[in-house]
Motif scaffolding. Structure first.
Motif, PDB file in Angstrom:
ATOM      1  N   VAL A  75      -2.984   5.411  14.732  1.00 31.81           N
ATOM      2  CA  VAL A  75      -2.467   3.685  13.573  1.00 31.81           C
ATOM      3  C   VAL A  75      -1.256   4.262  14.915  1.00 31.81           C
ATOM      4  N   SER A  76      -0.899   2.921  14.877  1.00 34.70           N
ATOM      5  CA  SER A  76       0.487   2.393  15.841  1.00 34.70           C
ATOM      6  C   SER A  76       1.368   2.296  14.665  1.00 34.70           C
ATOM      7  N   ARG A  77       2.366   2.429  15.703  1.00 34.84           N
ATOM      8  CA  ARG A  77       3.830   2.266  15.067  1.00 34.84           C
ATOM      9  C   ARG A  77       4.217   1.012  15.188  1.00 34.84           C
ATOM     10  N   ALA A  78       5.075   0.176  14.971  1.00 34.01           N
ATOM     11  CA  ALA A  78       5.965  -0.267  14.741  1.00 34.01           C
ATOM     12  C   ALA A  78       6.905   0.071  15.498  1.00 34.01           C
ATOM     13  N   GLN A  82       9.103  -0.867   6.757  1.00 39.59           N
ATOM     14  CA  GLN A  82       8.040  -1.864   7.727  1.00 39.59           C
ATOM     15  C   GLN A  82       7.042  -1.755   8.156  1.00 39.59           C
ATOM     16  N   GLU A  83       6.958  -0.457   8.043  1.00 38.22           N
ATOM     17  CA  GLU A  83       5.563   0.420   8.137  1.00 38.22           C
ATOM     18  C   GLU A  83       4.117  -0.576   6.825  1.00 38.22           C
ATOM     19  N   GLN A 121      -1.156  -3.177   5.765  1.00 39.09           N
ATOM     20  CA  GLN A 121      -0.846  -3.649   7.200  1.00 39.09           C
ATOM     21  C   GLN A 121      -2.535  -5.041   7.988  1.00 39.09           C
ATOM     22  N   PRO A 153       9.364   7.394   5.849  1.00 40.47           N
ATOM     23  CA  PRO A 153       8.475   6.616   5.594  1.00 40.47           C
ATOM     24  C   PRO A 153       8.847   5.325   6.119  1.00 40.47           C
ATOM     25  N   ARG A 154       8.889   4.424   7.629  1.00 40.79           N
ATOM     26  CA  ARG A 154       9.131   3.421   8.079  1.00 40.79           C
ATOM     27  C   ARG A 154       8.831   2.538   6.879  1.00 40.79           C
ATOM     28  N   THR A 214       1.074   1.327   4.732  1.00 40.21           N
ATOM     29  CA  THR A 214      -0.217   2.315   4.524  1.00 40.21           C
ATOM     30  C   THR A 214      -0.917   0.913   5.446  1.00 40.21           C
ATOM     31  N   LEU A 272      10.178  -0.127  17.612  1.00 39.32           N
ATOM     32  CA  LEU A 272      11.850  -0.298  17.195  1.00 39.32           C
ATOM     33  C   LEU A 272      12.616  -1.476  17.126  1.00 39.32           C
TER      34      LEU A 272
END
Length: 188
Positions: free
Chosen positions: A38-41, A62-63, A69, A59-60, A65, A43
């Motif tokens: 899974v790609s991460r948003a 802005q990301e 997304q 948990p982030r 599930t 920074l």
């Protein structure tokens, strides 16, 4: 001494050829599963520097599930709230293209029990495919339900009851017993 070293060395070489031994020693490459990556948003520096830094392991925000997304990518919903098409009107937060697509698809007239209908149709298809698979796997036809009445014996029974003045339901109905087939009967 050298003979022992030679034997131990040859055993090590022989074991190194085995796949399980190579895995135990860590000599094989373990590639990641491409469907679970899974790609991460990226920074970003927040515009307000008075914010507290994120805590490790939290948990982030802005990301979200992967489902959220995908929904944001399709419906441009940056808030992460699920967008639901109601029966009365199309959501005004959508672009004109999305609204025209949904109205052309008839989203206002969506069937509220569609999941129940799809499940019912899927169960019918699965039942038909199970019969087909049973036919392929077991190589014989399914035994029909019910019993087979012997017509000649039944005619004799009915004639005897009529001659004696008894009702037609008197006495047991003669039946033909099905013979069980052998496991390999009919294959050759």
């Amino acid at each position: 001494m050298t003979f022992r070293l030679l034997v131990v060395g040859s055993l090590m070489l022989g074991l190194a050829a085995c796949g399980g031994f190579r895995e135990q020693l860590g000599l094989t490459k373990q590639s990641p599963d491409e469907f679970r990556v899974v790609s991460r948003a990226p920074l970003t520096v927040p515009p307000d520097f008075s914010l507290r830094p994120p805590e490790p392991g939290a948990p982030r925000p802005q990301e979200g599930t992967p489902a959220q997304q995908a929904e944001r990518a399709v419906f441009r919903n940056s808030a992460g709230q699920p967008t639901v098409v109601t029966q009365t009107a199309i959501n005004p937060n959508r672009s004109p293209g999305e609204q025209s697509l949904l109205s052309a698809a008839g989203a206002q007239n969506a069937e509220p029990n569609i999941r129940l209908l799809v499940d019912r149709e899927t169960n019918q298809i699965n039942a038909e495919s199970e019969r087909f698979v049973d036919l392929l796997v077991f190589w014989n036809d399914q035994v029909p339900a019910g019993t087979i009445v012997d017509p000649q014996a039944e005619l004799r029974r009915l004639q005897e009851n009529a001659a004696l003045g008894q009702p037609p339901t008197t006495g047991p109905t003669p039946q033909i017993e099905r013979r069980r087939r052998a496991p390999l009967e009919g294959i050759f």
